[in-house]
Design a protein around this motif. Sequence first.
Motif: not given
Length: 284
Positions: A231-256
């Motif tokens: 699986c590849i996750i697409s559509g990671i916009r800057p705002q989404i990326a900032q939120t993911i980092v702030a929440l400490g969410i880890e996608f591990g080895d999943i390609a984004t």
Amino acid sequence: MALSSDEGSRFADLLKEHEDTLAASWTDEVAATLRGRLSHAELQRQTLELQKGFQTALSGGARDLDDDAAAELRAQLSELSNTRARQGFTATETAVSVFALKEAVLKVLGNDDGSLRAYVTFSAFVDRAGLFTFDSYARAREELIADQAEQLLELSTPVVKLWEGVVAVPLVGTLDSARAQVVMERLLQTLVETSSPYAIIDITGVPAVDTQVAQHILKTVVAARLMGADCIISGIRPQIAQTIVALGIEFGDIATKSSLADALRHVLRKTGDKVSQKSPRREG
């Protein structure tokens, strides 16, 4: 207040004796409330069938709507409710179609004291039938809304084939638990049907990603991997990326990737395919 045996028989005879007159009067009463939204012929058919249902129930010994002798009448009232719910009539309009029988009966009933006293108990019987119709309508409407919601949920989570061996799930709107389950089921089913080794989960249309949404996405990725798809996750916009980092969410080895196009190019590089060499297969 239940009908007595004599009162039930009396009104059963009255409904049969004045069948045509009552049907015409009842139809006119109901037609006035529906304002031409149902043809006169169809409305007359419904009222005549209900009138016979009341007559059969009363002649069979029904003293209350819950009696076994009124089973067929209850079935008719339920069918009326289901039909009206699908046709877009309101619960009130449906119940009033039953209550109108009282007015029609009153026009052919004698005006002596005995008749009027009997009419009170008959009126209560019709009231219970009207309330039964109202409750049946509410249940039918809830089922209709639930079915429509399920259909919309399925339509809002399409799985499309982008390329040979590549499917995509373009998500739009909020991803809650119910919808995440539908996404997972449809994606896994498509992977089985197409034998695709790659799946792209596009979240461009998802307004915000929180911990719950991320968990839903991760569960879908894990399920797809168990089916042998990467699986590849697409559509990671800057705002989404900032939120993911702030929440400490880890996608591990999943390609984004930032866009669906980037995700598709990533897959094609991994497979050694090129856009200029091959066009996607069109489904018939």
